[in-house]
Enzyme design. Structure first.
Site, PDB file in Angstrom:
ATOM      1  N   TYR A  11       0.827  -1.220   0.000  1.00  0.00           N
ATOM      2  CA  TYR A  11       0.000   0.000   0.000  1.00  0.00           C
ATOM      3  C   TYR A  11       0.861   1.269   0.000  1.00  0.00           C
ATOM      4  CZ  TYR A  11      -3.218   3.473   2.109  1.00  0.00           C
ATOM      5  OH  TYR A  11      -3.949   4.601   2.403  1.00  0.00           O
ATOM      6  N   SER A  34       3.708 -11.293  -0.210  1.00  0.00           N
ATOM      7  CA  SER A  34       2.970 -11.986   0.853  1.00  0.00           C
ATOM      8  C   SER A  34       1.714 -11.208   1.236  1.00  0.00           C
ATOM      9  CB  SER A  34       3.864 -12.194   2.079  1.00  0.00           C
ATOM     10  OG  SER A  34       4.347 -10.943   2.562  1.00  0.00           O
ATOM     11  N   ASN A  99      10.022 -12.275  10.694  1.00  0.00           N
ATOM     12  CA  ASN A  99       9.970 -11.542   9.412  1.00  0.00           C
ATOM     13  C   ASN A  99      10.495 -10.112   9.555  1.00  0.00           C
ATOM     14  OD1 ASN A  99       8.926 -11.653   6.514  1.00  0.00           O
ATOM     15  ND2 ASN A  99       7.883  -9.826   7.272  1.00  0.00           N
ATOM     16  N   SER A 124       6.502   3.507  13.141  1.00  0.00           N
ATOM     17  CA  SER A 124       5.093   3.755  13.435  1.00  0.00           C
ATOM     18  C   SER A 124       4.961   4.543  14.727  1.00  0.00           C
ATOM     19  CB  SER A 124       4.393   2.401  13.580  1.00  0.00           C
ATOM     20  OG  SER A 124       3.158   2.560  14.218  1.00  0.00           O
ATOM     21  N   TYR A 149       3.760  -6.605  17.149  1.00  0.00           N
ATOM     22  CA  TYR A 149       4.041  -5.772  15.978  1.00  0.00           C
ATOM     23  C   TYR A 149       4.754  -4.491  16.405  1.00  0.00           C
ATOM     24  CZ  TYR A 149       3.205  -2.151  12.504  1.00  0.00           C
ATOM     25  OH  TYR A 149       3.366  -1.102  11.640  1.00  0.00           O
ATOM     26  N   LYS A 153       8.753  -2.859  15.603  1.00  0.00           N
ATOM     27  CA  LYS A 153       9.132  -1.515  15.129  1.00  0.00           C
ATOM     28  C   LYS A 153      10.107  -0.889  16.124  1.00  0.00           C
ATOM     29  CE  LYS A 153       6.752  -1.407  11.384  1.00  0.00           C
ATOM     30  NZ  LYS A 153       7.487  -1.609  10.140  1.00  0.00           N
ATOM     31  N   LEU A 221      -9.662   1.097  10.253  1.00  0.00           N
ATOM     32  CA  LEU A 221     -10.941   1.801  10.124  1.00  0.00           C
ATOM     33  C   LEU A 221     -11.303   2.147   8.683  1.00  0.00           C
ATOM     34  CD1 LEU A 221     -13.306   3.226  11.586  1.00  0.00           C
ATOM     35  CD2 LEU A 221     -11.887   5.293  11.596  1.00  0.00           C
ATOM     36  N   GLY A 315      -6.281  -3.085  23.569  1.00  0.00           N
ATOM     37  CA  GLY A 315      -5.013  -2.519  23.087  1.00  0.00           C
ATOM     38  C   GLY A 315      -5.135  -1.140  22.468  1.00  0.00           C
TER      39      GLY A 315
HETATM   40  P1  NAD Z   1       1.603  -3.670   3.055  1.00  0.00           P
HETATM   41  O1  NAD Z   1       1.367  -4.985   3.698  1.00  0.00           O
HETATM   42  O2  NAD Z   1       0.626  -3.180   2.052  1.00  0.00           O
HETATM   43  O3  NAD Z   1       3.063  -3.619   2.402  1.00  0.00           O
HETATM   44  C1  NAD Z   1       4.135  -4.366   2.912  1.00  0.00           C
HETATM   45  C2  NAD Z   1       4.772  -5.072   1.742  1.00  0.00           C
HETATM   46  O4  NAD Z   1       5.886  -5.833   2.209  1.00  0.00           O
HETATM   47  C3  NAD Z   1       3.837  -6.044   1.030  1.00  0.00           C
HETATM   48  O5  NAD Z   1       3.921  -5.808  -0.359  1.00  0.00           O
HETATM   49  C4  NAD Z   1       4.396  -7.425   1.375  1.00  0.00           C
HETATM   50  O6  NAD Z   1       4.163  -8.363   0.343  1.00  0.00           O
HETATM   51  C5  NAD Z   1       5.861  -7.111   1.570  1.00  0.00           C
HETATM   52  N1  NAD Z   1       6.610  -8.026   2.441  1.00  0.00           N
HETATM   53  C6  NAD Z   1       6.316  -8.430   3.690  1.00  0.00           C
HETATM   54  N2  NAD Z   1       7.290  -9.227   4.171  1.00  0.00           N
HETATM   55  C7  NAD Z   1       8.227  -9.319   3.184  1.00  0.00           C
HETATM   56  C8  NAD Z   1       9.467  -9.987   3.058  1.00  0.00           C
HETATM   57  N3  NAD Z   1       9.949 -10.757   4.044  1.00  0.00           N
HETATM   58  N4  NAD Z   1      10.162  -9.843   1.908  1.00  0.00           N
HETATM   59  C9  NAD Z   1       9.693  -9.071   0.896  1.00  0.00           C
HETATM   60  N5  NAD Z   1       8.522  -8.432   0.948  1.00  0.00           N
HETATM   61  C10 NAD Z   1       7.799  -8.546   2.087  1.00  0.00           C
HETATM   62  O7  NAD Z   1       1.767  -2.605   4.243  1.00  0.00           O
HETATM   63  P2  NAD Z   1       1.849  -1.025   4.196  1.00  0.00           P
HETATM   64  O8  NAD Z   1       0.615  -0.492   4.829  1.00  0.00           O
HETATM   65  O9  NAD Z   1       2.227  -0.589   2.832  1.00  0.00           O
HETATM   66  O10 NAD Z   1       3.033  -0.795   5.217  1.00  0.00           O
HETATM   67  C11 NAD Z   1       4.378  -0.618   4.793  1.00  0.00           C
HETATM   68  C12 NAD Z   1       5.240  -0.475   6.022  1.00  0.00           C
HETATM   69  O11 NAD Z   1       4.775   0.619   6.797  1.00  0.00           O
HETATM   70  C13 NAD Z   1       5.219  -1.697   6.936  1.00  0.00           C
HETATM   71  O12 NAD Z   1       6.508  -1.897   7.464  1.00  0.00           O
HETATM   72  C14 NAD Z   1       4.279  -1.278   8.039  1.00  0.00           C
HETATM   73  O13 NAD Z   1       4.540  -1.932   9.244  1.00  0.00           O
HETATM   74  C15 NAD Z   1       4.566   0.208   8.144  1.00  0.00           C
HETATM   75  N6  NAD Z   1       3.470   0.972   8.728  1.00  0.00           N
HETATM   76  C16 NAD Z   1       2.228   0.878   8.170  1.00  0.00           C
HETATM   77  C17 NAD Z   1       1.174   1.579   8.761  1.00  0.00           C
HETATM   78  C18 NAD Z   1      -0.218   1.471   8.193  1.00  0.00           C
HETATM   79  O14 NAD Z   1      -1.176   1.808   8.902  1.00  0.00           O
HETATM   80  N7  NAD Z   1      -0.390   1.026   6.946  1.00  0.00           N
HETATM   81  C19 NAD Z   1       1.383   2.372   9.898  1.00  0.00           C
HETATM   82  C20 NAD Z   1       2.683   2.464  10.417  1.00  0.00           C
HETATM   83  C21 NAD Z   1       3.715   1.755   9.812  1.00  0.00           C
HETATM   84  N1  UFG Z   2     -11.896   1.266  14.618  1.00  0.00           N
HETATM   85  C1  UFG Z   2     -13.241   0.994  14.769  1.00  0.00           C
HETATM   86  N2  UFG Z   2     -13.754  -0.025  14.036  1.00  0.00           N
HETATM   87  C2  UFG Z   2     -13.016  -0.775  13.160  1.00  0.00           C
HETATM   88  C3  UFG Z   2     -11.644  -0.469  13.015  1.00  0.00           C
HETATM   89  C4  UFG Z   2     -11.123   0.555  13.779  1.00  0.00           C
HETATM   90  O1  UFG Z   2     -13.935   1.640  15.554  1.00  0.00           O
HETATM   91  O2  UFG Z   2     -13.555  -1.697  12.534  1.00  0.00           O
HETATM   92  C5  UFG Z   2     -11.318   2.366  15.411  1.00  0.00           C
HETATM   93  C6  UFG Z   2     -10.221   1.909  16.350  1.00  0.00           C
HETATM   94  O3  UFG Z   2     -10.772   1.464  17.563  1.00  0.00           O
HETATM   95  C7  UFG Z   2      -9.381   3.182  16.477  1.00  0.00           C
HETATM   96  C8  UFG Z   2      -9.551   3.858  15.112  1.00  0.00           C
HETATM   97  O4  UFG Z   2     -10.698   3.270  14.517  1.00  0.00           O
HETATM   98  O5  UFG Z   2      -9.957   3.986  17.455  1.00  0.00           O
HETATM   99  C9  UFG Z   2      -8.360   3.633  14.191  1.00  0.00           C
HETATM  100  O6  UFG Z   2      -8.094   2.235  14.138  1.00  0.00           O
HETATM  101  P1  UFG Z   2      -7.087   1.599  13.069  1.00  0.00           P
HETATM  102  O7  UFG Z   2      -7.105   0.126  13.320  1.00  0.00           O
HETATM  103  O8  UFG Z   2      -7.433   2.075  11.707  1.00  0.00           O
HETATM  104  O9  UFG Z   2      -5.712   2.257  13.450  1.00  0.00           O
HETATM  105  P2  UFG Z   2      -4.867   2.193  14.805  1.00  0.00           P
HETATM  106  O10 UFG Z   2      -4.673   3.621  15.222  1.00  0.00           O
HETATM  107  O11 UFG Z   2      -5.451   1.271  15.779  1.00  0.00           O
HETATM  108  O12 UFG Z   2      -3.538   1.515  14.281  1.00  0.00           O
HETATM  109  C10 UFG Z   2      -2.694   2.201  13.413  1.00  0.00           C
HETATM  110  C11 UFG Z   2      -1.917   1.239  12.507  1.00  0.00           C
HETATM  111  C12 UFG Z   2      -0.968   0.396  13.299  1.00  0.00           C
HETATM  112  C13 UFG Z   2      -0.140   1.224  14.206  1.00  0.00           C
HETATM  113  C14 UFG Z   2      -1.014   2.110  15.050  1.00  0.00           C
HETATM  114  C15 UFG Z   2      -0.249   3.041  15.936  1.00  0.00           C
HETATM  115  O13 UFG Z   2      -2.811   0.389  11.835  1.00  0.00           O
HETATM  116  O14 UFG Z   2      -0.096  -0.244  12.400  1.00  0.00           O
HETATM  117  O15 UFG Z   2      -1.821   2.928  14.192  1.00  0.00           O
HETATM  118  O16 UFG Z   2       0.541   3.841  15.146  1.00  0.00           O
HETATM  119  F1  UFG Z   2       0.589   0.429  15.012  1.00  0.00           F
END
Ligand code: NAD
Ligand code: UFG
Length: 359
Positions: A11, A34, A99, A124, A149, A153, A221, A315
Site C-alpha cells: 500500500y 505476501s 519476518n 510507526s 508488531y 518496530k 478503520l 489494546g
Molecule cells: P503492506 O502490507 O501493504 O506492504 C508491505 C509489503 O511488504 C507487502 O507488499 C508485502 O508483500 C511485503 N513483504 C512483507 N514481508 C516481506 C518480506 N519478508 N520480503 C519481501 N517483501 C515482504 O503494508 P503497508 O501499509 O504498505 O506498510 C508498509 C510499512 O509501513 C510496513 O513496514 C508497516 O509496518 C509500516 N506501517 C504501516 C502503517 C499502516 O497503517 N499502513 C502504519 C505504520 C507503519
Molecule cells: N476502529 C473501529 N472499528 C473498526 C476499526 C477501527 O472503531 O472496525 C477504530 C479503532 O478502535 C481506532 C480507530 O478506529 O480507534 C483507528 O483504528 P485503526 O485500526 O485504523 O488504526 P490504529 O490507530 O489502531 O492503528 C494504526 C496502525 C498500526 C499502528 C497504530 C499506531 O494500523 O499499524 O496505528 O501507530 F501500530
C-alpha cells in the site's frame, strides 16, 4: 537517485514509488507479495509512464538480496517490507519477530558488505506506546508497546540506530587504515538512517488506480468503512463510544497516503546529505474521531455508512496524533491534503475497484 523499495508493491510503497518517480528518481522494487500483488506496480507504471525493475524475493533471504543489491546498487533503500497487522501479531509473534527483524538485519548486513549508506525505515507512532499524551514529539522516550508488531518496530529502530553509531565509528577508524581481519564486518561507509514514524495512513492515489487492498476482513478503520460503503460489508462496528473525547470515540491523526509518500521523497533526499540517525513524525497534527471519519466518508460517497457501537477493542489507545513540526523545519514537509481529499480518494479507489486488485 536510484532508490530500492522493499515491500514496494504494498500500500504505502506503491504510492511512494509514484512520488519518487515524479520527483525524478529511479525506482526498483523488491517484494515477496505476501501481502500484495505485482498488479500494483503495473498500475504505478501506467500512472507514471516509467518502467520499474521488479524483483520477487524475500527481504530476509540474504543470497537473493545480495544479488539484487549488487545489480541495483541503490543510492538509498526504503524498507517497507514487513508484517503489519496488530491483532495477528498477538497470535503469531514468532512470525512477526522473524519476518520484521530478519529483513532489517539482512539488509544491514548486505549494506555493510556493499558499502551502501542510506536507509529510510517505515516505523510507526505505535512506538510511543501509551506512556505519553499527544501530540507526540520525536524527543519523547519510546513507550511500552501493547503488541508484538509494535515491539518489532521499536526493536528495528534500535537496531538501525545502533548500526549507524557503529558504522560511523568503524568507517572513520578504517579510513586510510588497513581495516580489520574480517572484511565482511567492516563498515565501509557511515550509515545514514531516517526513521519515519507514520501516524494513520489512509486514502489513495487520486487516479483511483491504486489504493489499500487488505486481505480478508480489514483491521483498520478506513478500509472497513470503504468496504461498507461499496456493499462488501453490512456495517462498521465502532469500537467504543465511552472514551473521554467529545463524541466518546477514539481520535487519530489520519494522513493521506500521497502526503506520506511525499514525506519519503524528502526523507530519502535528506538521508543522502547526512549520516547518523534522524527520527521524524509523519502526521498532520490534526486528530479526528472515529465518528467524524464515518460522517466525512458518508459525505464523500453520498450515502450513510451504516455503523453500530460495539465494545472497546483491546489494546486501543484513546488518542494519538503527531507534532509534525520537526518534519516541516528539517525536511520542509507537511501534509497538503485534508479529510475531504482523504475520503474522496479512498472512495474513488474503492468504487472503481470494489474487490481491490483481485478483479
Ligand atoms: P503492506 O502490507 O501493504 O506492504 C508491505 C509489503 O511488504 C507487502 O507488499 C508485502 O508483500 C511485503 N513483504 C512483507 N514481508 C516481506 C518480506 N519478508 N520480503 C519481501 N517483501 C515482504 O503494508 P503497508 O501499509 O504498505 O506498510 C508498509 C510499512 O509501513 C510496513 O513496514 C508497516 O509496518 C509500516 N506501517 C504501516 C502503517 C499502516 O497503517 N499502513 C502504519 C505504520 C507503519
Ligand atoms: N476502529 C473501529 N472499528 C473498526 C476499526 C477501527 O472503531 O472496525 C477504530 C479503532 O478502535 C481506532 C480507530 O478506529 O480507534 C483507528 O483504528 P485503526 O485500526 O485504523 O488504526 P490504529 O490507530 O489502531 O492503528 C494504526 C496502525 C498500526 C499502528 C497504530 C499506531 O494500523 O499499524 O496505528 O501507530 F501500530
Amino acid at each position: 537517485m536510484k532508490i530500492l523499495l522493499t515491500g514496494g508493491a504494498g500500500y504505502i510503497g506503491s504510492h511512494t514509488a509514484i512520488a519518487l518517480i515524479e520527483a525524478g528518481h529511479d525506482v526498483s522494487v523488491l517484494d515477496n507479495y505476501s501481502n500484495s500483488s505485482p498488479e500494483a506496480i503495473k498500475r504505478v507504471e501506467k500512472i507514471t509512464g516509467k518502467n520499474i525493475a521488479l524483483h520477487e524475493a524475500d527481504a530476509a533471504d540474504k543470497d537473493k538480496v545480495m544479488s539484487i543489491l549488487k545489480k541495483e546498487m541503490p543510492d538509498c533503500i526504503i524498507h517497507f517490507a514487513g508484517l503489519k497487522a496488530v491483532g495477528e501479531s498477538v497470535d503469531k509473534p514468532v512470525e512477526y519477530y522473524r519476518n520484521n527483524i530478519d529483513t532489517t538485519l539482512t539488509l544491514l548486513e548486505c549494506m555493510r558488505e556493499l558499502g551502501l549508506k542510506n536507509f529510510v525505515f517505515s516505523s510507526s507512532a505505535t512506538v510511543y506506546g501509551d506512556d505519553h499524551k499527544p501530540p507526540f514529539t520525536e524527543e519523547m522516550t519510546k513507550g511500552m508497546c501493547t503488541n508484538p508488531y509494535g515491539w518489532t518496530k521499536w526493536m528495528q529502530e534500535q537496531m538501525l540506530a545502533d548500526a549507524a553509531i557503529a558504522s560511523s565509528k568503524f568507517a572513520s577508524q578504517s579510513r586510510g587504515a588497513k581495516g580489520s581481519e574480517d572484511e565482511a564486518t567492516d563498515w565501509k561507509e557511515p550509515l545514514s538512517v531516517v526513521l519515519l514514524r507514520y501516524f494513520n495512513p489512509v486514502g489513495a492515489h487520486e487516479s483511483g488506480l491504486i489504493g489499500e487492498d487488505p486481505q480478508g476482513i480489514p483491521n483498520n478503520l478506513m478500509p472497513f468503512i470503504s468496504q461498507v460503503a461499496v456493499g462488501r460489508r453490512d456495517h462498521l462496528t465502532v469500537f467504543g463510544d465511552d472514551y473521554d473525547t467529545p463524541d466518546g470515540t477514539c481520535r487519530r491523526d489520519y494522513i493521506h497516503v500521497m502526503d506520506l509518500a511525499e514525506g519519503h521523497v524528502k526523507a530519502a533526499e535528506y538521508a543522502a546529505e547526512h549520516t547518523g540517525t534522524e527520527v521524524f513524525n509523519l502526521g498532520s497534527g490534526t486528530p479526528y474521531s472515529v465518528l467524524e471519519m464515518v460522517h466525512a466518508f458518508s459525505a464523500a460517497c453520498g450515502s450513510e455508512v451504516a455503523y453500530e457501537i460495539g465494545p472497546r477493542r483491546a489494546g486501543d489507545i484513546q488518542d494519538s496524533w503527531a507534532n509534525a513540526d520537526k518534519a516541516l523545519k528539517v525536511l520542509g514537509w507537511k501534509t497538503r491534503r485534508g479529510i475531504d481529499e482523504i475520503c474522496r480518494d479512498a472512495w474513488n479507489w474503492q468504487s472503481q475497484n470494489p474487490q481491490g486488485y483481485g478483479e
